[in-house]
Design a protein around this motif. Structure first.
Motif, short mmCIF file in Angstrom:
data_model
loop_
_atom_site.label_atom_id
_atom_site.label_comp_id
_atom_site.label_asym_id
_atom_site.label_seq_id
_atom_site.Cartn_x
_atom_site.Cartn_y
_atom_site.Cartn_z
N ARG A 132 0.98 -1.31 0.00
CA ARG A 132 -0.05 0.14 -0.28
C ARG A 132 0.92 1.32 -0.03
O ARG A 132 0.53 2.31 -0.74
CB ARG A 132 -0.88 -0.06 1.32
N TYR A 133 2.03 1.11 0.67
CA TYR A 133 2.83 2.24 0.72
C TYR A 133 3.53 2.63 -0.58
O TYR A 133 3.18 3.77 -0.87
CB TYR A 133 3.86 1.95 1.70
N ILE A 134 3.85 1.56 -1.23
CA ILE A 134 4.30 1.80 -2.57
C ILE A 134 3.15 2.49 -3.51
O ILE A 134 3.64 3.44 -4.22
CB ILE A 134 4.86 0.42 -3.21
N GLU A 135 2.11 2.19 -3.46
CA GLU A 135 0.95 2.38 -4.26
C GLU A 135 0.76 3.97 -3.87
O GLU A 135 0.55 4.72 -5.12
CB GLU A 135 -0.31 1.98 -3.92
N ILE A 136 0.63 4.20 -2.52
CA ILE A 136 0.48 5.77 -2.38
C ILE A 136 1.85 6.48 -2.97
O ILE A 136 1.67 7.97 -3.64
CB ILE A 136 0.36 5.86 -1.08
N VAL A 137 2.98 6.09 -2.74
CA VAL A 137 4.16 6.84 -3.36
C VAL A 137 4.09 6.80 -4.79
O VAL A 137 4.27 8.24 -5.31
CB VAL A 137 5.47 5.98 -3.05
N VAL A 138 3.54 5.82 -5.58
CA VAL A 138 3.54 6.07 -6.87
C VAL A 138 2.49 6.99 -7.23
O VAL A 138 2.78 7.99 -8.14
CB VAL A 138 3.21 4.48 -7.57
N ILE A 139 1.15 7.03 -6.77
CA ILE A 139 0.35 8.04 -7.11
C ILE A 139 0.65 9.27 -6.73
O ILE A 139 0.30 10.28 -7.64
CB ILE A 139 -0.97 7.51 -6.29
N LEU A 140 1.20 9.63 -5.65
CA LEU A 140 1.59 10.93 -5.46
C LEU A 140 2.88 11.61 -6.20
O LEU A 140 2.76 12.66 -6.47
CB LEU A 140 1.91 11.00 -3.87
N HIS A 141 3.36 10.81 -6.92
CA HIS A 141 4.38 10.99 -8.05
C HIS A 141 4.04 11.20 -9.22
O HIS A 141 4.61 11.76 -10.13
CB HIS A 141 5.51 10.17 -7.77
N LEU A 142 2.75 10.88 -9.74
CA LEU A 142 2.26 11.08 -11.01
C LEU A 142 2.13 12.36 -11.29
O LEU A 142 2.14 13.16 -10.36
CB LEU A 142 0.91 10.40 -11.24
N TRP A 143 2.18 12.73 -12.35
CA TRP A 143 2.00 14.06 -13.21
C TRP A 143 0.81 14.89 -13.12
O TRP A 143 0.79 16.25 -13.28
CB TRP A 143 2.49 14.06 -14.63
N HIS A 144 -0.34 14.33 -12.62
CA HIS A 144 -1.62 14.78 -12.68
C HIS A 144 -1.54 16.05 -11.59
O HIS A 144 -1.13 16.07 -10.50
CB HIS A 144 -2.55 14.01 -12.33
N PRO A 145 -2.28 17.26 -11.88
CA PRO A 145 -2.30 18.24 -10.99
C PRO A 145 -3.36 18.18 -9.81
O PRO A 145 -3.16 18.72 -8.70
CB PRO A 145 -3.03 19.52 -11.70
N PHE A 146 -4.04 16.97 -9.71
CA PHE A 146 -5.21 16.72 -8.77
C PHE A 146 -4.89 15.20 -8.39
O PHE A 146 -4.83 14.54 -9.29
CB PHE A 146 -6.35 17.13 -8.93
N ILE A 147 -4.79 14.92 -7.04
CA ILE A 147 -4.75 13.56 -6.41
C ILE A 147 -6.05 13.33 -5.80
O ILE A 147 -6.17 14.03 -4.77
CB ILE A 147 -3.44 13.22 -5.84
#
Lengths: 212, 94
Positions: A132-147
């Motif tokens: 889960r930690y890896i998933e959150i790290v990946v999502i937060l580093h994506l280029w989208h302006p909103f998460i």
């Protein structure tokens, strides 16, 4: 600096109306937390904005320009769903290489605490918390302006939680972040705005108002 | 480095292949692989790994896009395999 303004949204789940003609706004720098009892429509609201749940009615805009139907194709919003979503037969290294093509873009992920330790093990070999930690790290580093983060803190170990909280605060300087979670003490610590869902309506609160 | 689509294709390919081999005993493997087998593979993927669609959504893929591309690749793959099998048959007959 971007701002998404949802002037009006109505959502149903089957025959049950979850949200009726509600509004909300998120901009770069915001950490907006959404709370409410189980089944009130928090996750469905996230999915409707992401484009994976059909809303009954949605009128929204980005930087005052009207937006069309929500879709992952817009690349405006990234979403961490409640269930684990990364292929479990891949290693974090392989996933990062697939999503972030250049070494320059991959570097910040590997410099996050614990990522290098987990990077060569398949996700299926990691604990649920570590995956889960890896998933959150990946999502937060994506280029989208909103998460959108749906229950990011469930299953996380205390050390992981601290690293994620720091990352959310850091990323909120460049992104608008919306969080749904039951762990009130974790999200209250970092949120800038709060929304409460009750009886199909959204109630807004600034964190400063709570402090008063 | 594997692309995102190849990851999805690989995951659905296994279901399609198994189903089409089973159907192949009674009917036509190639037609099944290019058509009905693809649909079965989407259903099986949805059932076993449906939550993984978010991996692709976050990269900008939609479900329709992934499925359309997969059907197309399966049709091309089945055609190449069929042509190869026919050529091999002809060669052995000659």
């Amino acid at each position: 600096m971007h701002q998404v303004n949802v002037q009006s949204i109505s959502i149903s789940q089957g025959k049950r109306r979850l949200l009726e003609n509600s509004s909300l706004s998120v901009q770069t720098g915001d950490i907006l937390t959404i709370s409410g009892v189980n089944g009130c429509g928090k996750s469905t609201l996230m999915k409707a904005l992401f484009g994976t749940h059909k809303s009954d009615q949605l009128k929204w805009s980005l930087d005052s320009k009207p937006l069309g139907k929500p879709s992952p194709k817009n690349k405006l919003i990234a979403m961490l769903p409640q269930d684990s979503f990364l292929p479990r037969d891949l290693t974090p290294s392989e996933i990062i290489a697939m999503l972030f093509k250049t070494h320059e873009n991959q570097k910040p992920l590997f410099s996050m605490p614990y990522v290098a330790d987990y990077s060569l093990k398949k996700l299926s070999e990691l604990s649920h918390g570590a995956a889960r930690y890896i998933e959150i790290v990946v999502i937060l580093h994506l280029w989208h302006p909103f998460i959108l983060l749906d229950e990011p803190f469930s299953l996380l170990a205390p050390l992981h939680k601290e690293a994620i909280k720091k990352l959310i605060v850091e990323k909120s300087k460049m992104k608008g972040i919306v969080i749904v979670d039951h762990y009130a003490e974790d999200i209250n610590e970092i949120s800038t705005n709060r929304i409460w869902i009750e009886n199909g309506k959204l109630f807004h609160r600034k964190v400063a108002e709570d402090a008063e | 480095m594997r692309s995102l689509f190849l990851q999805y294709y690989r995951d659905t390919f296994i279901y399609n292949l198994v189903f089409s081999i089973i159907v192949g005993f009674a009917g036509n493997f190639y037609i099944c692989f290019a058509t009905f087998g693809s649909l079965v593979s989407f259903l099986a993927y949805q059932y076993h790994k449906g939550h993984e669609y978010y991996f692709y959504y976050n990269y900008g893929y939609t479900k329709n896009e992934l499925m359309t591309k997969t059907i197309l690749v399966n049709a091309i793959f089945a055609f190449i395999l069929f042509s190869f099998a026919q050529c091999t048959k002809l060669m052995f007959k000659a």
